[in-house]
Design an enzyme around this catalytic site. Structure first.
Site, PDB file in Angstrom:
ATOM      1  N   LYS A  63     107.390   3.769  96.114  1.00  7.81           N
ATOM      2  CA  LYS A  63     107.233   3.880  94.755  1.00  7.81           C
ATOM      3  C   LYS A  63     106.233   2.731  94.175  1.00  7.81           C
ATOM      4  CE  LYS A  63     111.873   5.328  94.830  1.00  7.81           C
ATOM      5  NZ  LYS A  63     112.317   6.314  93.866  1.00  7.81           N
ATOM      6  N   TYR A  71     120.345   5.270 100.599  1.00  5.18           N
ATOM      7  CA  TYR A  71     119.418   6.329 100.785  1.00  5.18           C
ATOM      8  C   TYR A  71     118.050   6.193 101.109  1.00  5.18           C
ATOM      9  CZ  TYR A  71     116.906  10.359  98.346  1.00  5.18           C
ATOM     10  OH  TYR A  71     116.175  11.425  97.981  1.00  5.18           O
ATOM     11  N   ASP A 116     113.728  -0.220 104.826  1.00  5.98           N
ATOM     12  CA  ASP A 116     113.400   0.601 103.774  1.00  5.98           C
ATOM     13  C   ASP A 116     112.829  -0.007 102.555  1.00  5.98           C
ATOM     14  OD1 ASP A 116     112.749   2.746 101.937  1.00  5.98           O
ATOM     15  OD2 ASP A 116     114.403   3.863 102.516  1.00  5.98           O
TER      16      ASP A 116
HETATM   17  C1  LIG Z   1     115.222   3.410  99.593  1.00  2.88           C
HETATM   18  C2  LIG Z   1     114.752   4.803  99.365  1.00  2.88           C
HETATM   19  N1  LIG Z   1     114.189   5.223 100.476  1.00  2.88           N
HETATM   20  C3  LIG Z   1     113.541   6.546 100.238  1.00  2.88           C
HETATM   21  C4  LIG Z   1     113.503   7.316  99.039  1.00  2.88           C
HETATM   22  C5  LIG Z   1     112.870   8.575  98.966  1.00  2.88           C
HETATM   23  O1  LIG Z   1     111.591   8.288  98.457  1.00  2.88           O
HETATM   24  P1  LIG Z   1     110.750   9.776  97.780  1.00  2.88           P
HETATM   25  O2  LIG Z   1     111.761  10.226  96.718  1.00  2.88           O
HETATM   26  O3  LIG Z   1     109.375   9.260  97.345  1.00  2.88           O
HETATM   27  O4  LIG Z   1     110.990  10.755  98.776  1.00  2.88           O
HETATM   28  C6  LIG Z   1     114.061   6.628  97.999  1.00  2.88           C
HETATM   29  C7  LIG Z   1     114.059   7.419  96.742  1.00  2.88           C
HETATM   30  O5  LIG Z   1     114.426   6.956  95.799  1.00  2.88           O
HETATM   31  C8  LIG Z   1     114.456   5.377  98.378  1.00  2.88           C
HETATM   32  O6  LIG Z   1     115.254   4.789  97.057  1.00  2.88           O
END
Ligand SMILES: Cc1ncc(COP(=O)(O)O)c(C=O)c1O
Length: 433
Positions: free
Chosen positions: A272, A142, A244
């Protein structure tokens, strides 16, 4: 578990003004189950009925130090005195970028406000760098809410198709269907399929975007040598490697997964844990890939990106991480993982705990190991969820879904771990009886 009277009443109000009563779809647990919170402190949160929970969601990962962490709050108060958004560079931005560089080893940093934005920008930068369109993405990974990455994030097992030709399953309605054309979808941890698809799409792939640890799929770890293999293919075929690290950054190690596995990406996205819960994200990368971001060359911007409050929060958070906050996170995680493993064995429930100590996950399965989304989808979700709902009743709160790891903060103590382990033992016993 049913929520208390005040919480239910407040949720009714929420439903009257926000679709499903929530601001993010993943927060809806049912009308009489969704929580409305009053406050959080350290490792604990309280709902409207003053029911207290030991929090293992920690906002889905950002709160690495603990809720309302004093040093972060102090830094923010100080920053507020100077104003917040100027559309001009200020010192907090520079300081936070210097700290990110020092901890992660990236050459350059640009800010965003969320993980979604960071991955969107990173993909665009990669496309600009090598002039290609396609991206490789993995099933069960994700990367946020922009169209091109909303494919096969959590697809039903019945719809994923043959492993060697995975079907791109859209997360829902409204996603631009043509965005799938540029997505090369693969199962994680499969070197053979990855190499084959890269060869099939020779010269077309701009980037591989990947969570080095499957932070949205039960913390599935890369097989030994897999990340090195991905790195090698990227070098060989001129593909930009994007880690990511929205979940792993400043959590699994000071320098995130790049440090944990000693594998360098060309770009990494952070969010995060970078701001202990305040909205900040960053794209970090090499000079070669990011050096040309600029007016009329590679677009990047954002009114709120790098605002004073968020960057001050990042400075304070990174100072704590630099000073060793992650040691406490690991100590707690290790104790918790050992305790849960012992109970699973003792109670004869087949399953295991996996992942790094800072974000472990449990799967209930007869299998010896899980390597990708399909493996995790085939584990016993029903019994997992029964156990978690029992835990919630007992005041311990991991996420209710098997895909989400248990997030640990530096405020979680040994005593908390023992409380969670005790509650887990009771929950398993009740579910099996
Ligand atoms: C690995 C990863 N990338 C991107 C995102 C998206 O982040 P945001 O919720 O701050 O848009 C998340 C959200 O949980 C994530 O776990």
């Amino acid at each position: 578990m049913q929520t208390g009277k005040k919480t239910r009443a407040m949720f009714k109000r929420a439903k009257a003004c926000m679709p499903s009563g929530v601001t993010s779809n993943y927060r809806y647990w049912g009308d009489d189950k969704s929580l409305v919170l009053k406050r959080g402190e350290g490792a604990y949160i309280w709902d409207q009925d003053d029911k207290k929970y030991l929090d293992y969601r920690m906002g889905f990962g950002p709160v690495i130090l603990g809720h309302g962490f004093p040093a972060v709050l102090e830094a923010i108060k100080e920053a507020l005195n100077m104003g917040n958004v100027f559309a001009l560079t200020h010192e907090y931005e520079i300081k936070a970028a210097e700290k990110i560089k020092a901890l992660t080893g990236v050459d350059l940093v640009r800010y965003a406000n969320s993980g979604t934005e960071a991955t969107m920008h990173a993909i665009r930068i990669a496309r600009a760098y090598n002039g290609r369109d396609k991206i490789v993405k993995f099933e069960g990974q994700y990367h946020g809410f922009h169209d091109q990455v909303l494919w096969s994030t959590f697809p039903p097992l019945a719809s994923v198709g043959y492993r060697n030709a995975p079907i791109k399953v859209c997360q829902g309605s409204g996603v631009l269907s043509s965005s799938a054309q540029n997505v090369v979808l693969l199962p994680f941890n499969d070197e053979e399929q990855l190499e084959k698809k890269i060869k099939d799409n020779y010269g077309d792939i701009a980037c591989i975007i990947m969570e080095p640890i499957m932070g949205n799929c039960a913390s599935v770890m890369p097989r030994k040598g897999y990340l090195e293999f991905v790195r090698k293919l990227c070098d060989q075929y001129g593909i930009v490697l994007i880690f990511d690290e929205v979940k792993t950054g400043f959590r699994v190690a000071k320098g995130g997964a790049q440090e944990y596995f000693n594998v360098r990406a060309d770009m990494a996205t952070y969010a995060k844990a970078l701001g202990n819960g305040f909205p900040i994200a960053a794209i970090g990368g090499t000079k070669e890939v990011m050096g040309d971001i600029g007016f009329l060359k590679i677009p990047h911007g954002g009114t709120y990106s790098g605002n004073a409050v968020a960057t001050a929060a990042a400075c304070a958070t990174l100072d704590e991480i630099e000073a060793g906050a992650l040691d406490k996170v690991s100590t707690h995680g290790k104790r918790l993982m050992q305790g849960i493993t012992k109970i699973l064995n003792h109670r004869g429930l087949h399953g295991f705990v996996q992942g790094p100590e800072s974000m472990p996950a449990m799967v209930i399965t007869e299998a010896e190991a899980v390597y990708d989304y399909r493996d995790v989808a085939a584990t016993d979700h029903a019994i997992y969820e029964q156990i978690i709902w029992k835990l919630l009743e007992k005041g311990v709160m991991p996420d209710t879904g098997v895909h989400e790891p248990w997030f640990i903060s530096a405020s979680h103590t040994d005593k908390d771990a023992d409380f969670a382990i005790g509650a887990f033992d009771e929950a398993v016993t009740e579910v099996l009886s």
